[in-house]
Design a protein around this motif. Sequence first.
Motif, mmCIF file in Angstrom:
data_model
loop_
_atom_site.group_PDB
_atom_site.id
_atom_site.type_symbol
_atom_site.label_atom_id
_atom_site.label_comp_id
_atom_site.label_asym_id
_atom_site.label_seq_id
_atom_site.Cartn_x
_atom_site.Cartn_y
_atom_site.Cartn_z
ATOM 1 N N ASP A 228 -23.568 -1.746 3.830
ATOM 2 C CA ASP A 228 -24.779 -2.501 4.507
ATOM 3 C C ASP A 228 -23.761 -3.710 5.050
ATOM 4 O O ASP A 228 -24.033 -4.280 6.065
ATOM 5 C CB ASP A 228 -25.530 -2.906 3.600
ATOM 6 N N VAL A 229 -22.953 -3.952 4.009
ATOM 7 C CA VAL A 229 -21.902 -5.253 4.584
ATOM 8 C C VAL A 229 -20.666 -4.765 4.610
ATOM 9 O O VAL A 229 -19.892 -4.497 3.296
ATOM 10 C CB VAL A 229 -22.324 -6.430 3.427
ATOM 11 N N PRO A 230 -19.992 -4.370 5.775
ATOM 12 C CA PRO A 230 -18.679 -3.683 5.781
ATOM 13 C C PRO A 230 -17.649 -4.501 5.072
ATOM 14 O O PRO A 230 -17.702 -5.737 5.540
ATOM 15 C CB PRO A 230 -18.555 -3.648 7.196
ATOM 16 N N ASP A 231 -16.694 -4.004 4.231
ATOM 17 C CA ASP A 231 -15.703 -4.613 3.680
ATOM 18 C C ASP A 231 -14.310 -4.331 4.657
ATOM 19 O O ASP A 231 -13.714 -3.408 4.601
ATOM 20 C CB ASP A 231 -15.370 -4.219 2.239
ATOM 21 N N LEU A 232 -14.149 -5.547 5.422
ATOM 22 C CA LEU A 232 -13.185 -5.533 6.392
ATOM 23 C C LEU A 232 -11.891 -5.433 5.656
ATOM 24 O O LEU A 232 -10.909 -4.931 6.318
ATOM 25 C CB LEU A 232 -13.040 -6.593 7.258
ATOM 26 N N ARG A 233 -11.765 -6.248 4.610
ATOM 27 C CA ARG A 233 -10.378 -6.373 3.870
ATOM 28 C C ARG A 233 -10.047 -4.692 3.413
ATOM 29 O O ARG A 233 -8.626 -4.278 3.666
ATOM 30 C CB ARG A 233 -10.289 -7.161 2.639
ATOM 31 N N GLU A 234 -10.880 -3.944 3.045
ATOM 32 C CA GLU A 234 -10.656 -2.596 2.550
ATOM 33 C C GLU A 234 -10.316 -1.802 3.928
ATOM 34 O O GLU A 234 -9.571 -0.911 3.739
ATOM 35 C CB GLU A 234 -11.964 -2.050 1.805
ATOM 36 N N VAL A 235 -11.219 -2.013 4.844
ATOM 37 C CA VAL A 235 -10.838 -1.274 6.188
ATOM 38 C C VAL A 235 -9.519 -1.786 6.557
ATOM 39 O O VAL A 235 -8.874 -0.662 7.229
ATOM 40 C CB VAL A 235 -12.060 -1.593 7.226
ATOM 41 N N ALA A 236 -9.134 -2.634 6.674
ATOM 42 C CA ALA A 236 -7.851 -3.046 6.948
ATOM 43 C C ALA A 236 -6.690 -2.568 6.265
ATOM 44 O O ALA A 236 -5.694 -1.936 6.863
ATOM 45 C CB ALA A 236 -7.463 -4.406 7.038
ATOM 46 N N THR A 237 -7.145 -2.427 5.084
ATOM 47 C CA THR A 237 -6.112 -1.756 3.989
ATOM 48 C C THR A 237 -5.960 -0.314 4.397
ATOM 49 O O THR A 237 -4.642 0.287 4.526
ATOM 50 C CB THR A 237 -6.465 -1.652 2.793
ATOM 51 N N THR A 238 -6.901 0.383 4.722
ATOM 52 C CA THR A 238 -7.009 1.797 4.922
ATOM 53 C C THR A 238 -6.344 2.180 6.362
ATOM 54 O O THR A 238 -5.548 2.791 6.359
ATOM 55 C CB THR A 238 -8.249 2.250 4.790
ATOM 56 N N ILE A 239 -6.590 1.117 7.293
ATOM 57 C CA ILE A 239 -5.792 1.297 8.525
ATOM 58 C C ILE A 239 -4.414 1.037 8.336
ATOM 59 O O ILE A 239 -3.603 1.937 8.984
ATOM 60 C CB ILE A 239 -6.482 0.586 9.608
ATOM 61 N N ASN A 240 -3.936 0.165 7.523
ATOM 62 C CA ASN A 240 -2.532 0.060 7.364
ATOM 63 C C ASN A 240 -2.044 1.485 6.853
ATOM 64 O O ASN A 240 -0.930 1.779 6.927
ATOM 65 C CB ASN A 240 -2.230 -0.726 6.291
ATOM 66 N N HIS A 241 -2.534 2.156 5.674
ATOM 67 C CA HIS A 241 -2.392 3.372 5.268
ATOM 68 C C HIS A 241 -2.361 4.585 6.390
ATOM 69 O O HIS A 241 -1.253 5.045 6.407
ATOM 70 C CB HIS A 241 -3.212 3.594 4.030
ATOM 71 N N VAL A 242 -3.214 4.622 7.358
ATOM 72 C CA VAL A 242 -3.243 5.270 8.089
ATOM 73 C C VAL A 242 -1.891 5.133 9.248
ATOM 74 O O VAL A 242 -1.375 6.104 9.441
ATOM 75 C CB VAL A 242 -4.438 5.322 9.063
ATOM 76 N N VAL A 243 -1.729 3.891 9.366
ATOM 77 C CA VAL A 243 -0.595 3.674 10.186
ATOM 78 C C VAL A 243 0.593 4.315 9.565
ATOM 79 O O VAL A 243 1.863 4.729 10.297
ATOM 80 C CB VAL A 243 -0.494 2.035 10.534
ATOM 81 N N ALA A 244 0.898 3.749 8.265
ATOM 82 C CA ALA A 244 2.064 4.063 7.365
ATOM 83 C C ALA A 244 2.189 5.616 7.244
ATOM 84 O O ALA A 244 3.536 5.872 7.450
ATOM 85 C CB ALA A 244 1.972 3.663 6.221
ATOM 86 N N GLN A 245 1.161 6.316 7.203
ATOM 87 C CA GLN A 245 1.424 7.731 7.075
ATOM 88 C C GLN A 245 1.731 8.086 8.567
ATOM 89 O O GLN A 245 2.446 9.381 8.609
ATOM 90 C CB GLN A 245 0.020 8.394 6.579
ATOM 91 N N GLY A 246 1.124 7.950 9.491
ATOM 92 C CA GLY A 246 1.369 8.115 10.747
ATOM 93 C C GLY A 246 3.046 8.116 11.002
ATOM 94 O O GLY A 246 3.764 8.877 11.848
ATOM 95 N N ARG A 247 3.434 6.734 10.816
ATOM 96 C CA ARG A 247 4.961 6.711 10.946
ATOM 97 C C ARG A 247 5.755 7.704 10.217
ATOM 98 O O ARG A 247 6.776 8.326 10.644
ATOM 99 C CB ARG A 247 5.276 5.299 10.506
ATOM 100 N N ARG A 248 5.284 7.937 8.929
ATOM 101 C CA ARG A 248 5.950 8.677 7.954
ATOM 102 C C ARG A 248 5.955 10.059 8.736
ATOM 103 O O ARG A 248 7.006 10.981 8.620
ATOM 104 C CB ARG A 248 5.302 8.928 6.575
ATOM 105 N N ALA A 249 4.970 10.587 9.218
ATOM 106 C CA ALA A 249 4.724 11.944 9.915
ATOM 107 C C ALA A 249 5.795 11.945 11.050
ATOM 108 O O ALA A 249 6.369 13.105 11.394
ATOM 109 C CB ALA A 249 3.424 12.340 10.318
ATOM 110 N N GLY A 250 5.841 10.772 11.793
ATOM 111 C CA GLY A 250 6.895 10.741 13.071
ATOM 112 C C GLY A 250 8.352 10.954 12.611
ATOM 113 O O GLY A 250 8.925 11.705 13.179
#
Length: 636
Positions: A442-464
């Motif tokens: 109901d109230v999006p937690d943007l800090r957590e969203v940013a953290t997960t997006i950082n994880h996504v980026v890190a894992q994408g770089r690792r896959a690369g």
Amino acid sequence: MTIVDQATGPSVSRIGLRFWSAALAVAVFLVDVLTPLEGAVAVLYVVAILLAARTNRRHDIMVAAAGCAALTIVAYLLSHGLQSIASPALRALVSLAAIAITTVLALQNHTATNRLAAQARLLNLSHDMIFVRNRANVITFWNKAAEQTYGWSADEALGKIADELLQTTYPDRRDVIEAGLLDTGRWEGRVQQRTKGGAAITVDTRWALQHNHLRKPVAVLETHTDVTERVMAHGALVESERRYRRMFDASRIGVAEEDWSDLRKALTALNLDGAGLRDHLSRHPDFFWQVRPLAKITNVNPALQKMVGASSSSVFIANIDKLLDRSDRKFVGALVAFAEGEPFYEGETELIRLDGRKIPVLFTISFPAGPDGDRNVLAFVVDITERRQAQDALLAAQADLAHAARVATLGEISASIAHEVNQPLAAIVTSGEAGLRWLRRDVPDLREVATTINHVVAQGRRAGEVVARIRTFLKKAPPQQDMLQIGDIIEEATSLVARELAKDDVVLTVEIEAGLPPIRGDRIQLQQVLVNLLINAGQAMSGQSGSRVVTLRAGIAQAENLAITVQDSGPGIRPDDLPRLFDPFFTTKNGGMGMGLAISRTTVEAHGGQLSAESIPGSGATFRLTLPFSQQHALP
């Protein structure tokens, strides 16, 4: 004339003869002087002289003759004196004449006997076996060589029948040979005989017929030469030649016999050494074909004839120039090797069959040593047409196998890519789902969203990075070698698997010794190895009740090695699976590909280390990884 006895009697016999000769002379003297007999008693002195002659000494004959003559005269003077010359004087003269005649005859016999004895001694000096047999085939003379060769002494052989003693085997009937001897006076042949010890010998024999003064045959002189060893050597030579001829004719390898003696003379006339000949041949390329006819082929075996399609050896020799390719320089090397004194020369060339077809061959030309070596040069030729065909077939099979290997490698690489990229992709999906949940609140937690997006980026770089490492591997580029701190790699690896382990309620414990030296290697590859080991440890305990603990320890195994162990509290590894644990495509997990541990071991070994596993069923599994420290930072 016959040969005399081989030895005179011993000295004691001569002394006895002298004694009896003297005693008889004295007895005749006493009878002549003391008895009134009117006969020519003095004639009996002849017997005394003959006894003295038996000593075979000229001096004994002369002494006996002189003594008997003196006794005759003394007896006449004592009996009749010199008052009247009547019949007693005539009888005395007759006695003296008998003594003189007997003495002359005895001396002549002594001379003849000595001459025959000298001849017998010469026969004893001969290396050939010599014996004499009479017309009854009885041995009457036996020389020293016969004693040594046959084994019987002269005393044992004399009086024996020759054929029975020697067990002679003739090449023809005995009566035919004897008839030829009587007809021509001589015979020669080869016979088989036996020695006293029973050994068989082969002798070349020569017979000579002896005649008396009436030209009647009285004896046969046999001269024998022992040729046993010569016959055996000749037999061995003939057998060796027969074996060689059988091998020559039956061999499936082509063989040519050649005479290079004229070629040797031509090369000697040039007065060139091996290097000079090479230079001469390079400046005069036609020289080889000018002198090649001097290497005369004397014989060719059936295999070589068949190889070139020749119907006979003569056809092969007549067409030899057509069989050799003038553009081929291989035979020039053979000429140089021959000039330099090499024992052989070998090479590969092509022969031109009489039907024009070329056949590939291997050849070896052998140059025997010795004075007649140039006349016995052998050329061995092997048809390698089938081998060439087999090589072509092998090359084709190798090409097919290489293609299959590339296909198989592509499959393995695909499996490796899928396995290596699967982990970062799974982490990306997990992080993405977590981010969506934070946004749907109901109230999006943007800090957590940013953290997960950082994880996504890190894992994408690792896959690369994983894909980049695989591309580097496929291009055979040298692996990236950096100075790495193992603590940093462990920290990165544990952070990558933290969510995966937490999802399965696995507690991760990390123990790192302080002050560990750096290692040299590829950060991504080593990080991926630790991730694989930690993920496998966590999955091994999934579905297990009770505590789930993974312990990662890093420390010094030896002065130059770093040791990392990953230990879980799971069920362990079955003993039957442990030997195959690192085999490609072997897995104990449902849906597993069986590539993780195989890739991990290959990666560790590429870094100069080792990866092993040990397990006690029911007590968990332990994977031990050792890596060498960088040399400049290794502990003393």
